[in-house]
Design an enzyme around this catalytic site. Sequence first.
Site, PDB file in Angstrom:
ATOM      1  N   HIS A  50       0.837  -1.207   0.000  1.00 18.58           N
ATOM      2  CA  HIS A  50       0.000   0.000   0.000  1.00 18.58           C
ATOM      3  C   HIS A  50       0.870   1.254   0.000  1.00 18.58           C
ATOM      4  CE1 HIS A  50      -3.665   2.356   1.194  1.00 18.58           C
ATOM      5  NE2 HIS A  50      -2.726   3.161   1.695  1.00 18.58           N
ATOM      6  N   GLU A  51       1.789   1.328   0.950  1.00 24.71           N
ATOM      7  CA  GLU A  51       2.619   2.528   1.053  1.00 24.71           C
ATOM      8  C   GLU A  51       3.547   2.663  -0.150  1.00 24.71           C
ATOM      9  OE1 GLU A  51       1.787   4.690   3.082  1.00 24.71           O
ATOM     10  OE2 GLU A  51       0.508   3.445   4.356  1.00 24.71           O
TER      11      GLU A  51
ATOM     12  N   HIS B 295       1.876   4.549  -2.858  1.00 21.71           N
ATOM     13  CA  HIS B 295       2.021   5.996  -2.672  1.00 21.71           C
ATOM     14  C   HIS B 295       3.406   6.458  -3.131  1.00 21.71           C
ATOM     15  CE1 HIS B 295      -1.691   6.945  -0.661  1.00 21.71           C
ATOM     16  NE2 HIS B 295      -1.461   6.179   0.390  1.00 21.71           N
TER      17      HIS B 295
ATOM     18  N   HIS C 209       3.742   6.884  -6.772  1.00 22.62           N
ATOM     19  CA  HIS C 209       3.054   8.103  -7.193  1.00 22.62           C
ATOM     20  C   HIS C 209       3.982   9.310  -7.028  1.00 22.62           C
ATOM     21  CE1 HIS C 209      -1.186  10.189  -7.126  1.00 22.62           C
ATOM     22  NE2 HIS C 209      -0.561  10.362  -8.277  1.00 22.62           N
TER      23      HIS C 209
END
Length: 732
Positions: free
Chosen positions: A518-519, A522, A525
């Site tokens: 999940h992290e 990020h 991105h």
Amino acid sequence: MNTKTILMTIALGAGMLAPLAAQETLAPAAAAAARPATPGVEYPRWSRLTPEQAGKDIRAALDRAKAAMDAISRIAPQDATYDNVFRAYDEAGADLNKAEGIMGVLSNTLDSPEVRAVQESLLPELSAFSASITANEQLWGVIKHAAAQPWVQQLSPAQQRLVQQVVDSFRESGADLSPEQKARQAAISARLSRLSMDFGKAVKDSQNAWQYVVADKAELEGMSDTWLARAAARALAKGYGTAENPQYMVTQDPDSAREVLTKCKVAKTRRAAWEGRQTIGTGQFDTAGMVKEVMELRQELAELLGFKHFADMATAHRMVGSGQAALDFVDGMAGQIRPAFQAEFADIAAVAARETGKPVEKMDPWDIPYYSMVLKKERYNFDPEALRPYLEAESVRRGLFALATRLYGVELTEIPTACLKEGEELPEGTAEVWYPGVRLFQVHDTKSGALLGSLYLDLYPRDSKRPGAWMGPLEYGRAGKDGAPHAPHLAYICANLTKGVDGHPTLYSHQDVRTLFHEFGHALHALLSDTEVLGHSGTSVARDFVELPSQLNENWIWEPESLKTFARHYQTGETIPQELLDKLTASRFYAPATDAMSQLCMAKLDLEMHMHYAEKFAGKDMDAASNALLQGMLHPLTVEPRSMMRQLQHCVCGGYSAGYYSYKWAEVLAADAFTRFAQEGVMNPATGAAYRAAVLSQGDSKPAAEVFRSFMGRSPKPDALLEKQGLLPQGK
């Protein structure tokens, strides 16, 4: 300073979360695959950042930001250009953002009274600077005049978007208010910043204050040997037990109390773990009064700026568009899944009744996670602990990075690091880190060889570290000129994953792997951002779009084709057996309505407080009012829980204020976007390249809906998530 950073600080009163601490020493990292840092790339010298020096750095950067704003204010109308007004405004506080970001990393991963004092001394200065921007009528006059010039129509789409964003943000942040109104706005913002800091400290201190020591190992029946080893090490470090006669400490760390609730067979111990969670934000660390003041001040601020309530103000430029639309989304999804939610509770209650021999209408809250896990094991003949031997930490990390290489054309290479004491020399070819065990990776494009950025990993818990997991950009690189590549970005991931102790290997739970993926979504991105405008970089997107890359990236922890590339037994090297993969896949959407309703409860509480605090909470006990609000969204319980708002830093400290709904909103987008990968191949480099180009590289250079359409070729399907989870009501 990009528009959002400045004006969100004004609007939300967001302060730095916590404090910096003294450094520890570590010899240079010995990593076989590491290579020296790229020449010319500079990284923060963490050992030089004493609390005093960190404060000096922020004040110096603040002075430079003030000077940049003053320079824009003095531009004559006929001399105004995009570069000397809008680009200058966008980049005015880049140094300040970095200085505050560095302080934020340390403040959330280490702790000391000295840095709390430094932060408190900085708070009035930072708040005053933020408030001074929209109060500066001369600056606002320059911006309004420049925005109305014909040359704006000749700018690129991204530049025109920035111009409009700057104008909108000034208007919506009170640039046209009277002097008296501006003074009140500044006072509100300063107070909100203080409350944000105080709330974060109270939550952290109350989490650290609670511990539960068990002397009799029988009270921990059902806990794994790995968990017991960690609990014994915690206790020994605090002076409880001995190596020969261990005692066991339960704490608020994610790998401690949470695991007790799902695995311990002894109800007394489970109850202690649940009750410990209820102490956060209570007693001497009571946060209810802070929440009350925050909500009342935000309502006043919203009305001052022309909004009905704070939720409308916060969502004005998000995909959802308004507070009511966000609340309708939450209530609508809750209504759709309620029948499944009730059925899932009935199944869990039936197991509890069978195991205890007593009829169950209401359940003790500490029993629900445990009996839910019992049911899950029975239904799928699957114990999640069976996955751990196949999820060794380094194997998972290598697999995650290899996935990024295959799909997105980037290579992550570790560079040697050292954690130094102040004054120690940095060995040549190494970079500093802020704590022993923190690692640093450089990210290169596999085709061009260009350095795209660097990523720190700080993955394991310690007492001084903020709970949870998060990614943050430390610095976004500026766009290159005349075809030159983007300057490198710098980001970090912090988490509290399970760590092996006393020589035991670090074997992750599947939830740990989910957190890491999940992290890292990020981080992709941020690191693959390739925008023309600095303020559009990376995660500087609409709040209800920012979770799309992270939630999309979670899909690969469930896909057999992906798992087989890294899930290997830590002792034998055997690839994860197909039988275990089948059980994992079958259990993926176990109790999906219960999981979803938990998030929707927090989203509803967040929105209702930011929309209807006076009507539904003022003058009432916050815990009782929260539970009354969530009737029909909670399981029937024998004991009512404390309000989650007592500890929900995301919503009280600013980042997700009136925005917690965006987790579910973005999950819908991610479920829909992944259908393209599912159709074209989950390991298909062409699909990954399209996603990198359409989404990861774009940041906020286009509206979020347009970014989504550019990847999918259509608008999002509202029911994509419920359809994926099998929760779509019949007939839809």
